[in-house]
Write an enzyme that holds these catalytic residues in place. Structure first.
Site, PDB file in Angstrom:
ATOM      1  N   ASP A 104      39.120  42.889  38.121  1.00 26.65           N
ATOM      2  CA  ASP A 104      37.870  43.775  38.206  1.00 26.65           C
ATOM      3  C   ASP A 104      36.890  42.517  39.022  1.00 26.65           C
ATOM      4  OD1 ASP A 104      36.092  46.110  39.197  1.00 26.65           O
ATOM      5  OD2 ASP A 104      35.250  45.257  37.292  1.00 26.65           O
ATOM      6  N   LEU A 109      39.830  36.854  33.743  1.00 26.35           N
ATOM      7  CA  LEU A 109      40.084  36.308  33.601  1.00 26.35           C
ATOM      8  C   LEU A 109      39.700  34.716  33.571  1.00 26.35           C
ATOM      9  CD1 LEU A 109      42.918  37.911  35.606  1.00 26.35           C
ATOM     10  CD2 LEU A 109      43.389  36.563  33.327  1.00 26.35           C
TER      11      LEU A 109
HETATM   12  P1  5GP Z   1      36.974  41.339  34.697  1.00 28.88           P
HETATM   13  O1  5GP Z   1      36.521  40.764  33.502  1.00 28.88           O
HETATM   14  O2  5GP Z   1      37.499  40.931  35.720  1.00 28.88           O
HETATM   15  O3  5GP Z   1      35.337  42.421  35.081  1.00 28.88           O
HETATM   16  O4  5GP Z   1      37.251  42.868  33.857  1.00 28.88           O
HETATM   17  C1  5GP Z   1      39.284  43.380  33.354  1.00 28.88           C
HETATM   18  C2  5GP Z   1      39.175  43.951  32.543  1.00 28.88           C
HETATM   19  O5  5GP Z   1      37.949  45.483  32.748  1.00 28.88           O
HETATM   20  C3  5GP Z   1      40.179  44.866  32.218  1.00 28.88           C
HETATM   21  O6  5GP Z   1      40.827  44.115  31.320  1.00 28.88           O
HETATM   22  C4  5GP Z   1      39.687  46.511  31.752  1.00 28.88           C
HETATM   23  O7  5GP Z   1      40.239  46.622  30.569  1.00 28.88           O
HETATM   24  C5  5GP Z   1      38.883  46.556  32.758  1.00 28.88           C
HETATM   25  N1  5GP Z   1      37.702  47.137  33.499  1.00 28.88           N
HETATM   26  C6  5GP Z   1      38.138  46.848  34.909  1.00 28.88           C
HETATM   27  N2  5GP Z   1      38.103  47.624  35.826  1.00 28.88           N
HETATM   28  C7  5GP Z   1      38.967  48.726  35.065  1.00 28.88           C
HETATM   29  C8  5GP Z   1      39.064  50.183  35.819  1.00 28.88           C
HETATM   30  O8  5GP Z   1      39.196  50.755  36.935  1.00 28.88           O
HETATM   31  N3  5GP Z   1      39.494  50.874  35.075  1.00 28.88           N
HETATM   32  C9  5GP Z   1      39.471  50.830  33.474  1.00 28.88           C
HETATM   33  N4  5GP Z   1      40.131  51.112  32.624  1.00 28.88           N
HETATM   34  N5  5GP Z   1      39.099  49.530  33.239  1.00 28.88           N
HETATM   35  C10 5GP Z   1      39.015  48.658  33.622  1.00 28.88           C
END
Ligand code: 5GP
Length: 177
Positions: A104, A109
């Site tokens: 997201d 990551l």
């Molecule tokens: P980032 O650090 O890239 O913002 O988010 C990664 C984590 O956020 C993912 O592993 C997941 O757990 C959560 N996440 C991000 N987008 C979504 C989404 O659309 N749905 C859900 N259920 N979790 C999300």
């Protein structure tokens, strides 16, 4: 009668997910042929995708998990990334593939990748089931992507909303109306 699934609109069926994961598994097995591969899943959301992906990879490999928390029971990222469970063994000199459910903002990551790079693996790549490039705050190289999404909050197939819906066999979008 309404059920617990009525607030979810399906956007990727079980069959679509299965077909794409089989393709990804074959591609990965080709790319890592003959290499000592450690596949590192980021819990919790990855548990279903990871189980299907490694079974689609016809090669010798090892699996390990890290547990990372970034969302506090909400659909908005807190921006904070906490490592709840780290790898138990060193990864120096090994080929490592990080497997994520969804990328997201990229913050999770970015943090995990830098942490693992410091441990000097032979190579470090990233595979994700879902990618939301329109939401990225931090650039991270994502090497293998199952599906690209617009700005929707996905649930099912391992992904939760406040701990719920992980057991749906398809991917859906939460739509409370
Ligand atoms: P980032 O650090 O890239 O913002 O988010 C990664 C984590 O956020 C993912 O592993 C997941 O757990 C959560 N996440 C991000 N987008 C979504 C989404 O659309 N749905 C859900 N259920 N979790 C999300």
């Amino acid at each position: 009668m309404s059920t617990w699934k009525d607030s979810i609109d399906i956007f990727l069926s079980k069959d679509q997910l299965e077909a794409r994961i089989q393709e990804m598994g074959k591609e990965l097995a080709r790319d890592y042929e003959g290499k000592d591969l450690l596949v590192v899943g980021l819990l919790n959301g990855v548990f279903i995708f990871m189980a299907d992906l490694v079974r689609a990879m016809d090669m010798r490999l090892e699996v390990a998990f890290m547990q990372v928390a970034s969302y506090g029971g909400n659909t908005i990222s807190t921006g904070e990334v906490n490592i709840l469970h780290d790898l138990e063994r060193p990864i120096g000199g090994r080929h490592v593939l990080i497997v994520e459910d969804i990328v997201d903002t990229g913050l999770t990551l970015h943090k995990v990748r830098n942490m693992l790079l410091d441990r000097q693996p032979a190579s470090l790549k990233i595979a994700t089931l879902l990618d939301k490039p329109c939401r990225r705050n931090v650039q991270v190289p994502v090497d293998y992507v199952g599906f690209t999404l617009d700005d929707h909050f996905a649930v099912g197939f391992g992904l939760d909303l406040d701990g719920k819906f992980r057991n749906l066999p398809f991917l859906g979008v939460y739509n409370p109306s």
